[in-house]
Design a protein around this motif. Structure first.
Motif, PDB file in Angstrom:
ATOM      1  N   ASP A 237       0.829  -1.223   0.000  1.00 47.27           N
ATOM      2  CA  ASP A 237       0.000   0.000   0.000  1.00 47.27           C
ATOM      3  C   ASP A 237       0.856   1.263   0.000  1.00 47.27           C
ATOM      4  OD1 ASP A 237      -2.439  -1.029  -0.205  1.00 47.27           O
ATOM      5  OD2 ASP A 237      -3.069  -0.740   1.882  1.00 47.27           O
ATOM      6  N   ALA A 238       1.861   1.276   0.863  1.00 49.19           N
ATOM      7  CA  ALA A 238       2.695   2.479   0.994  1.00 49.19           C
ATOM      8  C   ALA A 238       3.513   2.716  -0.265  1.00 49.19           C
ATOM      9  CB  ALA A 238       3.612   2.355   2.201  1.00 49.19           C
ATOM     10  N   LEU A 239       3.958   1.623  -0.890  1.00 52.66           N
ATOM     11  CA  LEU A 239       4.746   1.783  -2.123  1.00 52.66           C
ATOM     12  C   LEU A 239       3.925   2.420  -3.228  1.00 52.66           C
ATOM     13  CD1 LEU A 239       6.778  -1.522  -2.512  1.00 52.66           C
ATOM     14  CD2 LEU A 239       7.732   0.764  -2.442  1.00 52.66           C
ATOM     15  N   LYS A 240       2.674   2.059  -3.290  1.00 54.41           N
ATOM     16  CA  LYS A 240       1.865   2.549  -4.408  1.00 54.41           C
ATOM     17  C   LYS A 240       0.973   3.733  -4.048  1.00 54.41           C
ATOM     18  CE  LYS A 240      -1.833  -0.774  -3.869  1.00 54.41           C
ATOM     19  NZ  LYS A 240      -2.757  -1.634  -4.446  1.00 54.41           N
ATOM     20  N   VAL A 241       1.157   4.332  -2.889  1.00 48.50           N
ATOM     21  CA  VAL A 241       0.294   5.453  -2.506  1.00 48.50           C
ATOM     22  C   VAL A 241       0.462   6.613  -3.493  1.00 48.50           C
ATOM     23  CG1 VAL A 241       1.908   6.573  -0.897  1.00 48.50           C
ATOM     24  CG2 VAL A 241      -0.530   6.828  -0.572  1.00 48.50           C
ATOM     25  N   PHE A 242      -0.649   7.139  -3.928  1.00 53.25           N
ATOM     26  CA  PHE A 242      -0.625   8.226  -4.914  1.00 53.25           C
ATOM     27  C   PHE A 242      -1.603   9.327  -4.524  1.00 53.25           C
ATOM     28  CE2 PHE A 242      -2.627  10.210  -8.609  1.00 53.25           C
ATOM     29  CZ  PHE A 242      -1.529  10.783  -9.209  1.00 53.25           C
ATOM     30  N   ASP A 243      -2.861   8.929  -4.271  1.00 53.99           N
ATOM     31  CA  ASP A 243      -3.919   9.926  -4.077  1.00 53.99           C
ATOM     32  C   ASP A 243      -3.635  10.905  -2.949  1.00 53.99           C
ATOM     33  OD1 ASP A 243      -4.156   7.660  -2.545  1.00 53.99           O
ATOM     34  OD2 ASP A 243      -6.087   7.065  -3.367  1.00 53.99           O
ATOM     35  N   THR A 244      -3.189  10.397  -1.820  1.00 54.65           N
ATOM     36  CA  THR A 244      -2.946  11.278  -0.671  1.00 54.65           C
ATOM     37  C   THR A 244      -1.881  12.320  -1.014  1.00 54.65           C
ATOM     38  OG1 THR A 244      -3.355   9.344   0.703  1.00 54.65           O
ATOM     39  CG2 THR A 244      -2.460  11.285   1.803  1.00 54.65           C
ATOM     40  N   ILE A 245      -0.780  11.848  -1.563  1.00 50.10           N
ATOM     41  CA  ILE A 245       0.329  12.763  -1.870  1.00 50.10           C
ATOM     42  C   ILE A 245      -0.079  13.745  -2.968  1.00 50.10           C
ATOM     43  CG2 ILE A 245       2.725  12.929  -2.701  1.00 50.10           C
ATOM     44  CD1 ILE A 245       3.210  10.160  -1.513  1.00 50.10           C
ATOM     45  N   PHE A 246      -0.737  13.242  -3.985  1.00 54.78           N
ATOM     46  CA  PHE A 246      -1.083  14.117  -5.109  1.00 54.78           C
ATOM     47  C   PHE A 246      -2.051  15.216  -4.679  1.00 54.78           C
ATOM     48  CE2 PHE A 246      -3.210  15.302  -9.076  1.00 54.78           C
ATOM     49  CZ  PHE A 246      -2.094  15.591  -9.845  1.00 54.78           C
ATOM     50  N   VAL A 247      -3.034  14.843  -3.882  1.00 53.40           N
ATOM     51  CA  VAL A 247      -4.023  15.846  -3.463  1.00 53.40           C
ATOM     52  C   VAL A 247      -3.387  16.880  -2.535  1.00 53.40           C
ATOM     53  CG1 VAL A 247      -6.148  16.196  -2.157  1.00 53.40           C
ATOM     54  CG2 VAL A 247      -6.000  14.334  -3.783  1.00 53.40           C
ATOM     55  N   ILE A 248      -2.545  16.431  -1.622  1.00 54.45           N
ATOM     56  CA  ILE A 248      -2.012  17.364  -0.622  1.00 54.45           C
ATOM     57  C   ILE A 248      -0.867  18.213  -1.181  1.00 54.45           C
ATOM     58  CG2 ILE A 248      -0.911  17.570   1.657  1.00 54.45           C
ATOM     59  CD1 ILE A 248      -2.447  15.101   2.525  1.00 54.45           C
ATOM     60  N   THR A 249       0.061  17.611  -1.887  1.00 52.37           N
ATOM     61  CA  THR A 249       1.268  18.378  -2.293  1.00 52.37           C
ATOM     62  C   THR A 249       1.563  18.362  -3.792  1.00 52.37           C
ATOM     63  OG1 THR A 249       2.756  16.489  -2.092  1.00 52.37           O
ATOM     64  CG2 THR A 249       2.374  17.794  -0.101  1.00 52.37           C
ATOM     65  N   GLN A 250       0.960  17.468  -4.520  1.00 50.16           N
ATOM     66  CA  GLN A 250       1.279  17.270  -5.941  1.00 50.16           C
ATOM     67  C   GLN A 250       2.767  16.988  -6.147  1.00 50.16           C
ATOM     68  OE1 GLN A 250      -0.433  20.333  -8.479  1.00 50.16           O
ATOM     69  NE2 GLN A 250      -2.144  20.530  -7.078  1.00 50.16           N
ATOM     70  N   GLY A 251       3.392  16.428  -5.114  1.00 52.51           N
ATOM     71  CA  GLY A 251       4.818  16.091  -5.230  1.00 52.51           C
ATOM     72  C   GLY A 251       5.727  17.188  -4.710  1.00 52.51           C
ATOM     73  N   GLY A 252       5.167  18.321  -4.341  1.00 52.50           N
ATOM     74  CA  GLY A 252       5.968  19.464  -3.916  1.00 52.50           C
ATOM     75  C   GLY A 252       6.176  19.514  -2.428  1.00 52.50           C
ATOM     76  N   PRO A 253       6.744  20.563  -1.876  1.00 57.48           N
ATOM     77  CA  PRO A 253       7.312  21.715  -2.584  1.00 57.48           C
ATOM     78  C   PRO A 253       8.500  21.307  -3.477  1.00 57.48           C
ATOM     79  CG  PRO A 253       7.092  22.161  -0.234  1.00 57.48           C
ATOM     80  CD  PRO A 253       6.817  20.713  -0.419  1.00 57.48           C
ATOM     81  N   GLY A 254       8.556  21.881  -4.650  1.00 64.89           N
ATOM     82  CA  GLY A 254       9.565  21.456  -5.634  1.00 64.89           C
ATOM     83  C   GLY A 254       9.292  20.005  -5.976  1.00 64.89           C
ATOM     84  N   THR A 255      10.286  19.163  -5.655  1.00 61.83           N
ATOM     85  CA  THR A 255      10.081  17.720  -5.859  1.00 61.83           C
ATOM     86  C   THR A 255      10.226  16.983  -4.521  1.00 61.83           C
ATOM     87  OG1 THR A 255      12.422  17.524  -6.384  1.00 61.83           O
ATOM     88  CG2 THR A 255      10.916  17.710  -8.237  1.00 61.83           C
ATOM     89  N   ALA A 256      10.067  17.710  -3.435  1.00 61.96           N
ATOM     90  CA  ALA A 256      10.366  17.153  -2.107  1.00 61.96           C
ATOM     91  C   ALA A 256       9.493  15.968  -1.707  1.00 61.96           C
ATOM     92  CB  ALA A 256      10.262  18.249  -1.049  1.00 61.96           C
ATOM     93  N   SER A 257       8.314  15.832  -2.300  1.00 58.70           N
ATOM     94  CA  SER A 257       7.492  14.658  -1.976  1.00 58.70           C
ATOM     95  C   SER A 257       7.126  13.885  -3.245  1.00 58.70           C
ATOM     96  CB  SER A 257       6.223  15.079  -1.223  1.00 58.70           C
ATOM     97  OG  SER A 257       5.434  15.941  -2.023  1.00 58.70           O
TER      98      SER A 257
END
Lengths: 306, 446
Positions: A237-257
């Motif tokens: 689950d943790a390896l493939k997590v996408f929705d939480t990260i994308f909604v909250i940060t979209q991978g940012g700030p910068g590329t930090a997440s």
């Protein structure tokens, strides 16, 4: 009982004949499942593998480039960073829920007033959809107007940057994961604890063992197989997590997440580099398979009858 | 005074009487130019329309009943969230068989993609055909900037510029008055004003703007337009590591680090809007299309206190970054002429005015902005309309008109975000330019 004497050769032939024919007859019954698996699982994989060998950009030309996409991938610093970030996120998002979830299971395994109600409250986060959870947390993380910094100010602490700082974003996202998925671990471990025999505990009590000693030397070894089940599920689950990260940060700030999934999404659905994105998928698949096999091996070793 | 006016002849009197009798019919015919135009010629057709989810699309859908009553054409439309709509458009157009006849496009992102992929029908033949274009359509009424934004490099017009968005400065008039600060007359003055208004102890920032990668690019390009320069030259050369671009990057860095609220590195427009709306920032640089909630008493704490300022001039130029959406007809559609009627109707003067009045955004037509009816009953003050009109006169593309716009926003967005963590602007822009150059070159080849 009446014995019927049959020639040995005849008896053997009668027994063997259906055994030889059986597999051929069963092929027909297995065919729909085979077709389904071939169409839904095997074909997409083969197609992805083929695409990973192509320079394939939506709206552009398609040409065979061999392993060029993989060579480019391993030279891409952003990809390397996203892999490391994925592992870091996964380790935290597995270890913390396992520790807290196991502790919660031990607590909820005991009898105490309001246990049922509190257990229900504890598992409620698990029922919410990840996107809704992410949206709520996003509001709570707002550095000026979020409730979390307000609570910190109430107890006299300075505001925290949460997901708005590259150095704290991963740990904050892990916090959301822990809140969301610790109940799942608790349920799995609690189920395991319910199946434990009571004899060892009776013996330990007679021998004067403390609560900690009973947990350390009886409970923990016995529930390890269940914990391993939770570890396998949480890791995948943790390896493939996408929705939480994308909604909250979209991978940012910068590329930090920016984890592997976010990197993959950008390549495939923002930049339309389908060939390159397919190469990412292949590498990601290898990582998941390798980790799953490792965890299943460990789980097998920890079985009670091992 | 003429002889005719003093002593009218019998012929003049009879002629005048006849003209007086005929006048109502002539006027009616002019007012309802459509009455002479055959709107029903494609009656029975059914159109599929793909829209982006936003308040403007809500209005388009609300007009569908009237359109069907007028033309007999049925419309089946769907609204899809922005990112997914762009993906769907890309994939469907590339497949060669899109499932829709009419599509809404983000001109600032998809314009060159549409041209390269030959997604949309050139509208010029329709505009030139009097039998297909209503006499009251008046294409010349669309603002020059909007028309230029919708026109491709080869001169073809493949979209009607339905909506245009200008970047401007929202400011809190009460805060400005309390500190005795005047609205800045230049970009440098803007920083000075933000310093004066910045009050971290009270939780008030002097300025807020987007810091999140990708979303932050228009902030940087707005500063760059103050140097009279865009990020890509008309010949396709990257201008992103020039001294002007570095100046704009420095401006971005100091505004977002020194006078902005904590955490702007992760702010998109919605976080900025919330911050400004709750009275936690004195200025906010963003698109005027985000104005509506600011004047909504159920959402905003600064209703009636919002000032709408034109982006101040920079050292070498005075421009407002321009963005916009267009409506176009799929090149493979079998119902192009019926689709053209849809475009005409949805972008007519009345509907464009309705969009402005509803606060759904700035229309492409000049007449809507000039119409006093737009201000009647509007929740926006006079200053809002003045800002729209003034920004329209100095508007210039806020994003490069290239194919890989999304990669551009990503690569430079990351570089700019890094500067907010202390990285050197010139180094980050040089690095981003080197990384993006091959992507741009390749996009023009394939």
């Amino acid at each position: 009982m009446t014995a019927i004497d049959l020639p040995a050769s005849t008896a053997t032939a009668d027994v063997e004949k259906p055994q030889k024919l059986a597999p051929r007859r069963y092929y027909l019954f297995a065919l729909p499942a085979l077709v389904l698996i071939a169409g839904v699982i095997i074909f997409p994989w083969v197609f992805t593998l083929v695409m990973s060998l192509m320079e394939f950009k939506v709206g552009g030309s398609v040409e065979f480039v061999g392993s060029a996409n993989f060579a480019k991938l391993f030279a891409d610093a952003r990809f390397g960073e996203s892999v490391l970030r994925t592992f870091w996120f996964t380790i935290l998002a597995v270890v913390l829920p396992i520790v807290i979830g196991t502790w919660a299971a031990v607590v909820f395994h005991r009898e105490f007033p309001w246990r049922g109600v509190l257990r229900t409250v504890f598992i409620m986060p698990m029922m919410a959809t990840p996107v809704a959870v992410a949206l709520v947390w996003t509001m709570m993380f707002h550095p000026q107007l979020g409730v979390l910094n307000y609570l910190l100010s109430v107890i006299g602490l300075p505001p925290f940057a949460w997901v708005y700082d590259p150095s704290t974003v991963i740990i904050t996202l892990v916090l959301v994961e822990v809140w969301h998925w610790t109940p799942l671990v608790m349920l799995i471990v609690l189920g395991g604890m319910a199946a434990l025999p009571s004899d060892p505990y009776d013996s330990a009590t007679i021998d004067g063992a403390t609560d900690w000693q009973m947990f350390r030397f009886i409970t923990l070894p016995l529930i390890l197989p269940y914990i391993m089940v939770a570890v396998v599920i949480r890791t995948i689950d943790a390896l493939k997590v996408f929705d939480t990260i994308f909604v909250i940060t979209q991978g940012g700030p910068g590329t930090a997440s920016e984890t592997l999934n976010i990197f993959l999404y950008l390549q495939a659905f923002q930049f339309y580099n389908l060939g390159y994105a397919s190469a990412v998928v292949v590498v990601f698949f290898v990582i998941i398979i390798a980790l799953s096999l490792l965890l299943l091996y460990v789980r097998q070793k920890l079985k009670w009858n091992a | 005074m003429s002889d005719f006016a003093v002593r009218p002849s019998r012929r003049h009197v009879l002629g005048g009487a006849a003209a007086g009798l005929a006048a109502p019919f002539i006027l009616r015919s002019e007012v309802l130019g459509q009455s002479t135009f055959d709107w029903k010629r494609f009656s029975g057709a059914k159109l599929d329309v793909m829209l982006v989810k936003n308040p403007r699309s809500d209005l388009l859908q609300a007009h569908e009943k009237e359109f069907t009553a007028l033309t007999g054409i049925q419309v089946s439309s769907e609204q899809i969230p922005e990112q997914q709509q762009r993906q769907k458009a890309m994939i469907e157009f590339t497949s060669g068989r899109p499932t829709f006849d009419v599509c809404m496009l983000a001109l600032h992102v998809q314009k060159r993609l549409a041209a390269k992929g030959r997604w949309l029908e050139d509208l010029r033949p329709f505009l030139a055909d009097a039998s297909l274009t209503s006499p009251d359509f008046d294409y010349a009424d669309f603002a020059e900037g909007a028309v230029g934004f919708g026109r491709q490099a080869d001169g073809s017009i493949d979209t009607l510029p339905h909506f245009i968005d200008f970047w401007m400065v929202y400011y809190n008039k009460e805060m400005f008055e309390q500190k005795g600060v005047a609205y800045p007359k230049s970009m440098d003055e803007m920083f000075v004003a933000a310093q004066k208004l910045n009050d971290p102890a009270k939780g008030v920032a002097g300025f807020v703007s987007r810091g999140l990668k990708n979303a932050n690019i228009p902030v940087w390009t707005s500063w760059l337009l103050g140097q009279g320069m865009e990020t890509v030259s008309p010949t396709g050369q990257l201008l992103t590591d020039t001294p002007e671009a570095i100046w704009a990057g420095e401006m971005y860095k100091r505004m977002n680090r020194e006078v902005a609220p904590p955490g702007t590195v992760g702010f998109n427009w919605n976080e900025c809007q919330t911050t400004f709306m709750q009275g936690r920032a004195a200025m906010w640089l963003d698109g005027i299309g985000f104005a509506t909630p600011l004047e909504d008493p159920t959402k905003s704490r600064i209703v009636g206190k919002v000032g709408y300022g034109v982006t101040p001039p920079g050292p070498k130029g005075h421009h407002s970054a321009l963005f916009g959406d267009g409506l176009g007809i799929s090149r493979t559609s079998a119902k192009k002429q019926a689709s053209w009627l849809y475009l005409q109707y949805m972008c007519n003067k009345g509907n464009q005015l309705a969009m402005l009045k509803a606060g759904a955004g700035s229309p492409g037509r000049s007449s809507a902005l000039a119409n006093p009816a737009a201000r009647e009953g509007s929740r926006f003050p006079k200053e809002y309309f003045e800002c729209l009109a003034a920004s329209g006169k100095i508007a210039r593309a806020g994003l490069p008109q290239i194919i890989p716009v999304t990669e551009f926003r990503d690569v430079f967005g990351v570089g700019l975000t890094n500067t907010l963590s202390g990285a050197d602007v010139a180094t980050e822009l040089k690095k981003a330019t080197e990384a993006f150059k091959p992507v741009l070159e390749k996009s023009e080849q394939g």
